[in-house]
Design a protein around this motif. Sequence first.
Motif, PDB file in Angstrom:
ATOM      1  N   TRP A 430      15.862 -14.661-103.941  1.00  0.00           N
ATOM      2  CA  TRP A 430      16.388 -14.657-102.568  1.00  0.00           C
ATOM      3  C   TRP A 430      15.501 -15.580-101.742  1.00  0.00           C
ATOM      4  O   TRP A 430      14.511 -15.135-101.147  1.00  0.00           O
ATOM      5  N   PRO A 431      15.829 -16.865-101.689  1.00  0.00           N
ATOM      6  CA  PRO A 431      15.017 -17.789-100.883  1.00  0.00           C
ATOM      7  C   PRO A 431      14.955 -17.326 -99.438  1.00  0.00           C
ATOM      8  O   PRO A 431      15.970 -16.999 -98.824  1.00  0.00           O
ATOM      9  N   GLY A 432      13.737 -17.283 -98.911  1.00  0.00           N
ATOM     10  CA  GLY A 432      13.553 -16.819 -97.541  1.00  0.00           C
ATOM     11  C   GLY A 432      13.179 -15.361 -97.447  1.00  0.00           C
ATOM     12  O   GLY A 432      12.929 -14.850 -96.354  1.00  0.00           O
ATOM     13  N   ARG A 433      13.122 -14.639 -98.590  1.00  0.00           N
ATOM     14  CA  ARG A 433      12.716 -13.235 -98.565  1.00  0.00           C
ATOM     15  C   ARG A 433      11.218 -13.150 -98.288  1.00  0.00           C
ATOM     16  O   ARG A 433      10.427 -13.970 -98.766  1.00  0.00           O
ATOM     17  N   LEU A 434      10.802 -12.112 -97.548  1.00  0.00           N
ATOM     18  CA  LEU A 434       9.403 -11.928 -97.193  1.00  0.00           C
ATOM     19  C   LEU A 434       8.584 -11.555 -98.423  1.00  0.00           C
ATOM     20  O   LEU A 434       9.125 -11.079 -99.431  1.00  0.00           O
ATOM     21  N   PRO A 435       7.261 -11.730 -98.351  1.00  0.00           N
ATOM     22  CA  PRO A 435       6.395 -11.241 -99.436  1.00  0.00           C
ATOM     23  C   PRO A 435       6.555  -9.734 -99.598  1.00  0.00           C
ATOM     24  O   PRO A 435       7.067  -9.039 -98.712  1.00  0.00           O
ATOM     25  N   ASP A 436       6.104  -9.230-100.751  1.00  0.00           N
ATOM     26  CA  ASP A 436       6.314  -7.816-101.070  1.00  0.00           C
ATOM     27  C   ASP A 436       5.362  -6.918-100.290  1.00  0.00           C
ATOM     28  O   ASP A 436       4.528  -6.194-100.847  1.00  0.00           O
ATOM     29  N   GLY A 506       4.079 -17.529 -90.946  1.00  0.00           N
ATOM     30  CA  GLY A 506       5.490 -17.859 -91.008  1.00  0.00           C
ATOM     31  C   GLY A 506       5.697 -19.323 -90.639  1.00  0.00           C
ATOM     32  O   GLY A 506       4.729 -20.076 -90.466  1.00  0.00           O
ATOM     33  N   PRO A 507       6.926 -19.740 -90.501  1.00  0.00           N
ATOM     34  CA  PRO A 507       8.129 -18.918 -90.640  1.00  0.00           C
ATOM     35  C   PRO A 507       8.637 -18.852 -92.080  1.00  0.00           C
ATOM     36  O   PRO A 507       8.289 -19.690 -92.898  1.00  0.00           O
ATOM     37  N   TRP A 508       9.484 -17.824 -92.331  1.00  0.00           N
ATOM     38  CA  TRP A 508      10.252 -17.730 -93.557  1.00  0.00           C
ATOM     39  C   TRP A 508      11.711 -17.992 -93.195  1.00  0.00           C
ATOM     40  O   TRP A 508      12.425 -17.108 -92.725  1.00  0.00           O
ATOM     41  N   PRO A 509      12.163 -19.218 -93.372  1.00  0.00           N
ATOM     42  CA  PRO A 509      13.546 -19.540 -92.979  1.00  0.00           C
ATOM     43  C   PRO A 509      14.550 -18.978 -93.992  1.00  0.00           C
ATOM     44  O   PRO A 509      14.278 -18.906 -95.190  1.00  0.00           O
ATOM     45  N   ALA A 510      15.700 -18.602 -93.506  1.00  0.00           N
ATOM     46  CA  ALA A 510      16.786 -18.108 -94.349  1.00  0.00           C
ATOM     47  C   ALA A 510      18.090 -18.712 -93.844  1.00  0.00           C
ATOM     48  O   ALA A 510      18.489 -18.470 -92.701  1.00  0.00           O
ATOM     49  N   VAL A 511      18.722 -19.498 -94.695  1.00  0.00           N
ATOM     50  CA  VAL A 511      20.003 -20.120 -94.372  1.00  0.00           C
ATOM     51  C   VAL A 511      21.059 -19.480 -95.275  1.00  0.00           C
ATOM     52  O   VAL A 511      20.982 -19.603 -96.499  1.00  0.00           O
ATOM     53  N   GLU A 512      22.034 -18.807 -94.676  1.00  0.00           N
ATOM     54  CA  GLU A 512      23.017 -18.047 -95.438  1.00  0.00           C
ATOM     55  C   GLU A 512      24.422 -18.582 -95.179  1.00  0.00           C
ATOM     56  O   GLU A 512      24.757 -18.954 -94.048  1.00  0.00           O
ATOM     57  N   ALA A 520      28.363 -18.703 -91.567  1.00  0.00           N
ATOM     58  CA  ALA A 520      27.055 -19.355 -91.632  1.00  0.00           C
ATOM     59  C   ALA A 520      26.069 -18.683 -90.684  1.00  0.00           C
ATOM     60  O   ALA A 520      26.409 -18.286 -89.559  1.00  0.00           O
ATOM     61  N   ARG A 521      24.806 -18.552 -91.175  1.00  0.00           N
ATOM     62  CA  ARG A 521      23.780 -17.895 -90.370  1.00  0.00           C
ATOM     63  C   ARG A 521      22.427 -18.512 -90.717  1.00  0.00           C
ATOM     64  O   ARG A 521      22.091 -18.703 -91.887  1.00  0.00           O
ATOM     65  N   ARG A 522      21.641 -18.823 -89.675  1.00  0.00           N
ATOM     66  CA  ARG A 522      20.331 -19.436 -89.869  1.00  0.00           C
ATOM     67  C   ARG A 522      19.304 -18.603 -89.110  1.00  0.00           C
ATOM     68  O   ARG A 522      19.428 -18.382 -87.901  1.00  0.00           O
ATOM     69  N   ARG A 523      18.287 -18.117 -89.827  1.00  0.00           N
ATOM     70  CA  ARG A 523      17.259 -17.282 -89.212  1.00  0.00           C
ATOM     71  C   ARG A 523      15.891 -17.700 -89.726  1.00  0.00           C
ATOM     72  O   ARG A 523      15.774 -18.379 -90.738  1.00  0.00           O
ATOM     73  N   ALA A 524      14.863 -17.267 -88.996  1.00  0.00           N
ATOM     74  CA  ALA A 524      13.487 -17.451 -89.450  1.00  0.00           C
ATOM     75  C   ALA A 524      12.688 -16.220 -89.034  1.00  0.00           C
ATOM     76  O   ALA A 524      12.875 -15.683 -87.935  1.00  0.00           O
ATOM     77  N   ARG A 525      11.812 -15.765 -89.921  1.00  0.00           N
ATOM     78  CA  ARG A 525      11.033 -14.558 -89.661  1.00  0.00           C
ATOM     79  C   ARG A 525       9.547 -14.893 -89.566  1.00  0.00           C
ATOM     80  O   ARG A 525       9.045 -15.776 -90.264  1.00  0.00           O
ATOM     81  N   PHE A 526       8.853 -14.152 -88.682  1.00  0.00           N
ATOM     82  CA  PHE A 526       7.421 -14.299 -88.473  1.00  0.00           C
ATOM     83  C   PHE A 526       6.773 -12.927 -88.564  1.00  0.00           C
ATOM     84  O   PHE A 526       7.360 -11.915 -88.134  1.00  0.00           O
ATOM     85  N   LEU A 537       7.238  -7.530 -87.299  1.00  0.00           N
ATOM     86  CA  LEU A 537       8.082  -8.535 -87.935  1.00  0.00           C
ATOM     87  C   LEU A 537       9.091  -9.001 -86.899  1.00  0.00           C
ATOM     88  O   LEU A 537       9.886  -8.210 -86.396  1.00  0.00           O
ATOM     89  N   LEU A 538       9.050 -10.288 -86.569  1.00  0.00           N
ATOM     90  CA  LEU A 538       9.926 -10.866 -85.567  1.00  0.00           C
ATOM     91  C   LEU A 538      10.892 -11.832 -86.236  1.00  0.00           C
ATOM     92  O   LEU A 538      10.558 -12.482 -87.237  1.00  0.00           O
ATOM     93  N   THR A 539      12.087 -11.932 -85.663  1.00  0.00           N
ATOM     94  CA  THR A 539      13.123 -12.826 -86.171  1.00  0.00           C
ATOM     95  C   THR A 539      13.623 -13.699 -85.036  1.00  0.00           C
ATOM     96  O   THR A 539      13.863 -13.205 -83.926  1.00  0.00           O
ATOM     97  N   VAL A 540      13.801 -14.977 -85.307  1.00  0.00           N
ATOM     98  CA  VAL A 540      14.382 -15.885 -84.332  1.00  0.00           C
ATOM     99  C   VAL A 540      15.687 -16.407 -84.908  1.00  0.00           C
ATOM    100  O   VAL A 540      15.756 -16.830 -86.063  1.00  0.00           O
ATOM    101  N   GLU A 541      16.747 -16.322 -84.103  1.00  0.00           N
ATOM    102  CA  GLU A 541      18.082 -16.749 -84.527  1.00  0.00           C
ATOM    103  C   GLU A 541      18.807 -17.295 -83.312  1.00  0.00           C
ATOM    104  O   GLU A 541      18.938 -16.609 -82.294  1.00  0.00           O
ATOM    105  N   GLY A 542      19.282 -18.525 -83.408  1.00  0.00           N
ATOM    106  CA  GLY A 542      19.993 -19.140 -82.296  1.00  0.00           C
ATOM    107  C   GLY A 542      19.145 -19.278 -81.052  1.00  0.00           C
ATOM    108  O   GLY A 542      19.670 -19.211 -79.928  1.00  0.00           O
ATOM    109  N   GLY A 543      17.831 -19.446 -81.209  1.00  0.00           N
ATOM    110  CA  GLY A 543      16.936 -19.580 -80.067  1.00  0.00           C
ATOM    111  C   GLY A 543      16.500 -18.268 -79.456  1.00  0.00           C
ATOM    112  O   GLY A 543      15.670 -18.264 -78.541  1.00  0.00           O
ATOM    113  N   ALA A 544      17.030 -17.134 -79.913  1.00  0.00           N
ATOM    114  CA  ALA A 544      16.674 -15.815 -79.382  1.00  0.00           C
ATOM    115  C   ALA A 544      15.780 -15.087 -80.372  1.00  0.00           C
ATOM    116  O   ALA A 544      15.969 -15.180 -81.588  1.00  0.00           O
TER     117      ALA A 544
END
Length: 552
Positions: A430-436, A506-512, A520-526, A537-544
Motif C-alpha cells: 500500500w504505497p503511502g501507508r504509514l510505518p507500523d 512526513g509527508p506520506w503522500p497517497a494518490v488513490e 480520484a483522491r490525493r492526500r498526505a499525512r504528517f 497524525l495530521l492529514t492534508v487534502e485539497g489544501g485543508a
Amino acid sequence: MADDRTPRVLVVWCPDWPVAAVTGDDPVAVTEGGRILACSAGARAAGVRQGQRLKLAQRLCPALELRDRDPEAETGRFEPVVAAVEAFTPRVEVVRPGLCAIPVKGPGRYFGGEEALAAKVRTAVADALAREPVPDAAPGTDATPAATEHPLPPPAQVGVADGLFAAVLAARAGVLVPAGRTAEFLAPYPVGVLGDEALAEVLGRLGLPTVGAFAALPPEAVADRFGPAGAVAHRLARGLQPRPLVPRDQEPDLAVEQRFDPPEPLAEPLVFVARTLAEQLHQRLAGAGLTCRRVAVEVACADGRTASRLWRHEGGLSATALAERVRWQLQAWQGAGTFAASGEAPDAGFALLRLAPDGLSPDQGRQLALWGQAVADDRVERAVARVQAVLGHAGLRRIEPAGGRGPGEQAVRVPWGEPYEAAGAADAPWPGRLPDVWPAVVLREPVPVRVLDEAGLPVTVDGRAGVSARPALVVFHEGRSGREKQGQQGRQERQERQERVDGWTGPWPAVEYWWDQSLARRRARFQVVLGGGRALLLTVEGGAWYLEAGYD
C-alpha cells in the motif's frame, strides 16, 4: 459420474431479498458489516455492487438510501413465497429468507416432469409476490408493490440439479440441469463457490482454479491431502451429496417438544421455550453422535390448527441462532394470518412447540487443538451468543484487518459470527501507508485544524510532495467537530487554541483512484509532536488540514 442416490432438488431463489424487506425509494441498499449486502435495480444501474464499502457506494450513487438488514422482516415477507411453494409439496426447506428448496422426485411425477413443475412453481411464486403487501403498510390501504414507491425485488429464479449445492447455482443461473450432468454443469465454476476460502486459495496456487479441475483429482488423494473438509468439497464438486448416505433401520427419535396446559395465548413465551428446546436438541444430537441437515419447527394450537417449517441447519446453528429462527418463523406465521396475532384469540392459544431434527448423519466432529484451545473457543462462542441475545446481532463486533493506507481504513468492525471478506489484502503493498506505529486513538470523523509556519502562513504540500515550510503551529478550532463545520465563521465559534510543533516527519503522500476522475483522491499525512509531548497524525487534502489520530 453422479451418484444415483443424489436426490434431484428444485431451488427457488429471490435475488437481493434483503431489499424486499425494507422501505425506501429506489435506489436503496441494505448494509451489513459496513458493506453492501444487497441493492435495488436502480442502485445496481449506478454501479453499486454487493460487497462494496459504503463510502464507495455513496460516491457511485449519491442518492442511495442505506438501510440496516432486518432478518425478521425478511422471514415475514418470505412466508407467502414459501406457502406458494408448499402447495406443490409439504417438504419445503427454508435455506434462508429468499432461498428455499423442495425435492423433485414426487412433485415432478405428479405435475408432469421437472420442466412443468419448475414453470408452475415460478408462476405461483410470481403471483405470491405480486399480491403481497409491502412492509409497514397502513391498514386498509392498497399497499401492493405496484401501487407504492417500494422497490420491487427482481423476479424469482428457479433451478433444478442433483443435490442442494448444485441446485442453488442452477437457480442463480436460471437453468434446469439434466440428471447425471451436474458435474459437467459445475465444472466451469471457480473453486471459490465451494465455500472454503482456504481450500480455494491452495487449489489456485496448485493450478486448479475450476471446480472441474478439482473434481478430476482422485478422491483418496484429496482426502489424504485436504482432510475431511476437502473430501466434502470434492464430493460437491463431483455433483454428489456432501456426505455419503448412511442407511439406518430406524432413526432415533431426537425431537424435543413443550406442551402448554392451559394453551399459551401469546407467541413471546414460545421464544424463551424455544431456546431451552434448542439446547436440549443439541445435547441429544451430541449424545447420539449425530448431526442434522435441517430442523423442523412445528406448532399446534388448541383449536387444531398446525404449521411446520423446515430450516437449514447443517450443524452450524447454535442454540441461540436456532431459537432466533423460531422467533422469525412465529412472527412470519402471525403476519401471514396462519395464527391470530397476540391476544386476538386467547381461547385458541398455542398448545405445542416441537423441534424435530431431519436428515440425520454421523457427526464427523472437529479436531481438538492442543492444550484445550478449541474447548476454550467453544465457551467463548456460547458466551458471545448470550451477549448477542441481549444486545442484538450487531451489538457485539470483532475487529478484522482490512486493506488501506490510513489507520481508520486498516481495520473494520464486523458483527460476531458474520463472515468478512476484505476488498483488498491487508498485507498487500500500500504505497503511502504509514510505518507500523499504530495510533492509540483514531477519530471516527477527522477534525479540521490549521497548520502554520513561523510567519503565520498556511503550510502547503505540492503535487511532488514538497512542503512549503516547516510546520510551527497547529491551530485547533474549539467547539467544532467534523468536516461539516469547515468554513463556518460564526462569531460564537471563533475560539482557537494554538500549540507549537516541536518535531515532525512526513509527508506520506497517497494518490488513490487516479485513473477514475470521479473517485480520484490525493492526500498526505504528517506525524507531529507538540510542545507538551503529545503526538498527532495530521492529514492534508485539497489544501485543508485535519486531525486524524493521536499517539500515546
